[in-house]
Write a protein that holds these residues in place. Structure first.
Motif, PDB file in Angstrom:
ATOM      1  N   LEU A  67       0.831  -1.202   0.000  1.00 36.07           N
ATOM      2  CA  LEU A  67       0.000   0.000   0.000  1.00 36.07           C
ATOM      3  C   LEU A  67       0.864   1.250   0.000  1.00 36.07           C
ATOM      4  N   CYS A  68       0.363   2.287  -0.642  1.00 41.58           N
ATOM      5  CA  CYS A  68       1.028   3.581  -0.625  1.00 41.58           C
ATOM      6  C   CYS A  68       0.005   4.667  -0.332  1.00 41.58           C
ATOM      7  N   VAL A  69       0.501   5.834   0.059  1.00 43.53           N
ATOM      8  CA  VAL A  69      -0.362   6.994   0.275  1.00 43.53           C
ATOM      9  C   VAL A  69       0.150   8.131  -0.590  1.00 43.53           C
ATOM     10  N   GLU A  70      -0.771   8.855  -1.207  1.00 43.14           N
ATOM     11  CA  GLU A  70      -0.386   9.975  -2.055  1.00 43.14           C
ATOM     12  C   GLU A  70      -1.207  11.208  -1.709  1.00 43.14           C
ATOM     13  N   ILE A  71      -0.580  12.362  -1.877  1.00 45.74           N
ATOM     14  CA  ILE A  71      -1.228  13.655  -1.713  1.00 45.74           C
ATOM     15  C   ILE A  71      -0.905  14.478  -2.950  1.00 45.74           C
ATOM     16  N   ASP A  72      -1.937  15.051  -3.548  1.00 46.98           N
ATOM     17  CA  ASP A  72      -1.768  15.838  -4.781  1.00 46.98           C
ATOM     18  C   ASP A  72      -1.065  15.023  -5.866  1.00 46.98           C
ATOM     19  N   GLY A  73      -1.357  13.718  -5.919  1.00 45.50           N
ATOM     20  CA  GLY A  73      -0.795  12.859  -6.940  1.00 45.50           C
ATOM     21  C   GLY A  73       0.640  12.443  -6.710  1.00 45.50           C
ATOM     22  N   SER A 104       9.778 -13.702  -0.452  1.00 42.01           N
ATOM     23  CA  SER A 104       9.640 -14.942  -1.225  1.00 42.01           C
ATOM     24  C   SER A 104       9.082 -16.087  -0.388  1.00 42.01           C
ATOM     25  N   ASN A 105       9.043 -15.914   0.932  1.00 38.18           N
ATOM     26  CA  ASN A 105       8.459 -16.924   1.814  1.00 38.18           C
ATOM     27  C   ASN A 105       7.010 -16.599   2.174  1.00 38.18           C
ATOM     28  N   HIS A 106       6.365 -15.709   1.421  1.00 34.87           N
ATOM     29  CA  HIS A 106       4.955 -15.382   1.651  1.00 34.87           C
ATOM     30  C   HIS A 106       4.110 -16.647   1.620  1.00 34.87           C
ATOM     31  N   GLN A 107       3.249 -16.817   2.629  1.00 31.72           N
ATOM     32  CA  GLN A 107       2.406 -18.002   2.742  1.00 31.72           C
ATOM     33  C   GLN A 107       0.941 -17.602   2.564  1.00 31.72           C
ATOM     34  N   THR A 108       0.346 -18.048   1.484  1.00 32.87           N
ATOM     35  CA  THR A 108      -1.038 -17.652   1.199  1.00 32.87           C
ATOM     36  C   THR A 108      -2.022 -18.178   2.228  1.00 32.87           C
ATOM     37  N   ASP A 109      -1.637 -19.223   2.964  1.00 34.45           N
ATOM     38  CA  ASP A 109      -2.516 -19.758   4.000  1.00 34.45           C
ATOM     39  C   ASP A 109      -2.048 -19.357   5.400  1.00 34.45           C
ATOM     40  N   GLY A 110      -1.157 -18.377   5.488  1.00 34.99           N
ATOM     41  CA  GLY A 110      -0.659 -17.928   6.788  1.00 34.99           C
ATOM     42  C   GLY A 110      -1.747 -17.264   7.608  1.00 34.99           C
ATOM     43  N   ASN A 111      -1.598 -17.283   8.915  1.00 36.51           N
ATOM     44  CA  ASN A 111      -2.628 -16.745   9.808  1.00 36.51           C
ATOM     45  C   ASN A 111      -2.374 -15.304  10.238  1.00 36.51           C
ATOM     46  N   ALA A 112      -1.209 -14.745   9.837  1.00 41.57           N
ATOM     47  CA  ALA A 112      -0.852 -13.408  10.294  1.00 41.57           C
ATOM     48  C   ALA A 112      -0.290 -12.568   9.158  1.00 41.57           C
ATOM     49  N   LEU A 113      -0.528 -11.276   9.245  1.00 41.01           N
ATOM     50  CA  LEU A 113       0.080 -10.328   8.317  1.00 41.01           C
ATOM     51  C   LEU A 113       1.269  -9.708   9.040  1.00 41.01           C
ATOM     52  N   TYR A 114       2.459  -9.845   8.459  1.00 43.19           N
ATOM     53  CA  TYR A 114       3.690  -9.347   9.075  1.00 43.19           C
ATOM     54  C   TYR A 114       4.141  -8.092   8.345  1.00 43.19           C
ATOM     55  N   ILE A 115       4.359  -7.017   9.099  1.00 41.25           N
ATOM     56  CA  ILE A 115       4.784  -5.759   8.500  1.00 41.25           C
ATOM     57  C   ILE A 115       6.278  -5.808   8.172  1.00 41.25           C
ATOM     58  N   VAL A 116       6.586  -5.620   6.914  1.00 45.96           N
ATOM     59  CA  VAL A 116       7.968  -5.618   6.447  1.00 45.96           C
ATOM     60  C   VAL A 116       8.591  -4.238   6.632  1.00 45.96           C
ATOM     61  N   ASP A 117       7.808  -3.202   6.324  1.00 46.12           N
ATOM     62  CA  ASP A 117       8.361  -1.845   6.328  1.00 46.12           C
ATOM     63  C   ASP A 117       7.218  -0.837   6.310  1.00 46.12           C
ATOM     64  N   ILE A 118       7.454   0.295   6.965  1.00 45.83           N
ATOM     65  CA  ILE A 118       6.568   1.451   6.841  1.00 45.83           C
ATOM     66  C   ILE A 118       7.441   2.685   6.786  1.00 45.83           C
ATOM     67  N   CYS A 119       7.154   3.578   5.860  1.00 46.94           N
ATOM     68  CA  CYS A 119       7.947   4.805   5.780  1.00 46.94           C
ATOM     69  C   CYS A 119       7.092   5.944   5.227  1.00 46.94           C
ATOM     70  N   VAL A 120       7.377   7.152   5.715  1.00 45.37           N
ATOM     71  CA  VAL A 120       6.695   8.369   5.270  1.00 45.37           C
ATOM     72  C   VAL A 120       7.758   9.456   5.141  1.00 45.37           C
ATOM     73  N   MET A 121       7.681  10.233   4.089  1.00 48.78           N
ATOM     74  CA  MET A 121       8.641  11.316   3.884  1.00 48.78           C
ATOM     75  C   MET A 121       8.603  12.271   5.072  1.00 48.78           C
ATOM     76  N   LEU A 129       0.277  10.392   8.406  1.00 45.62           N
ATOM     77  CA  LEU A 129       0.085   9.393   7.349  1.00 45.62           C
ATOM     78  C   LEU A 129       0.491   7.994   7.789  1.00 45.62           C
ATOM     79  N   GLY A 130       1.520   7.891   8.647  1.00 46.55           N
ATOM     80  CA  GLY A 130       1.951   6.581   9.105  1.00 46.55           C
ATOM     81  C   GLY A 130       0.844   5.854   9.853  1.00 46.55           C
ATOM     82  N   LYS A 131       0.141   6.585  10.679  1.00 47.56           N
ATOM     83  CA  LYS A 131      -0.964   5.981  11.442  1.00 47.56           C
ATOM     84  C   LYS A 131      -2.086   5.522  10.508  1.00 47.56           C
ATOM     85  N   TRP A 132      -2.358   6.309   9.464  1.00 48.01           N
ATOM     86  CA  TRP A 132      -3.396   5.915   8.507  1.00 48.01           C
ATOM     87  C   TRP A 132      -2.970   4.703   7.687  1.00 48.01           C
TER      88      TRP A 132
END
Length: 225
Positions: A67-73, A104-121, A129-132
């Motif tokens: 997912l990404c967030v954009e403002i004014d395009g 590459s180890n993404h498991q389509t039947d996994g029970n949890a979503l693991y956050i790899v990274d979050i960043c905001v300028m 924006l990070g909270k959203w």
């Protein structure tokens, strides 16, 4: 794929600004790498910024978690995740759990979503924006009927206190409000709760290589399902 698209207003004090949160695609790769450069300037190692092979895996293996967030395009932040099969007490490093960011180890039947990274300028963090972005990942957890969201948070303030307290005491002082940590306090404000400290989680001198595993449980998940 369940496409994600949300329009909302964010605020700089009392001034509203329209923002869009959506899945990122291959057309966004250059902009996403630019956001990484702005968010993690030197001495952060440039080789740890996203590369296009990693981003290709994100959108091809698990687009719901890209997912990404954009403002004014203009793209000004992103969050990335993968599905894993998590059992309470599992220890891991960031490299192990995310395949060094390639998921590459993404498991389509996994029970949890693991956050790899979050960043905001940095110049746009005033909009919250990070909270959203984190809220949008919670919505993805609910949509996919997963048990929980997980992720390891850096503890970048720890190096200032490491001579006077161990890592567990540092975490407790964050939770009591005696210490403000820019990452862990932010994650607490997003609704995440601590699971436990992981030694040697990532190469990070400021955190003395520790990570704090933090979770958000799906409130709609029925017990025993």
């Amino acid at each position: 794929m369940s496409k994600y698209y949300k329009e909302l207003y964010v605020f700089d004090k009392h001034s509203p600004k329209k923002a869009i949160i959506r899945n990122y695609t291959s057309k966004d790769f250059d902009a996403l790498i630019h956001v990484q450069k702005e968010s993690f300037p030197p001495p952060f190692p440039s080789e740890l910024w996203w590369n296009k092979d990693q981003l290709s895996n994100h959108v091809n293996l698990f687009p719901e978690g890209a997912l990404c967030v954009e403002i004014d395009g203009i793209i000004c932040g992103s969050i990335t995740g993968l599905q894993i099969d998590y059992k309470q007490g599992d220890l891991h490093t960031w490299d192990e759990v995310t395949s060094s960011g390639y998921i590459s180890n993404h498991q389509t039947d996994g029970n949890a979503l693991y956050i790899v990274d979050i960043c905001v300028m940095p110049l746009l963090r005033k909009y919250g924006l990070g909270k959203w972005l984190m809220q949008s990942m919670y919505e993805t957890v609910v949509n996919l009927k997963l048990d929980l969201l997980l992720g390891g948070g850096r503890l970048p303030g720890y190096h200032k206190f490491s001579n006077e307290m161990n890592i567990d005491t540092y975490v407790q002082k964050i939770l009591s409000g005696e210490i403000y940590d820019p990452v862990i306090t932010f994650l607490l404000k997003c609704g995440r709760t601590p699971v436990g400290v992981i030694p040697n989680y990532l190469e990070d001198d400021e955190s003395h290589h520790y990570g704090l595993l933090m979770e958000w449980e799906n409130p709609f998940k029925e017990a025993g399902t």
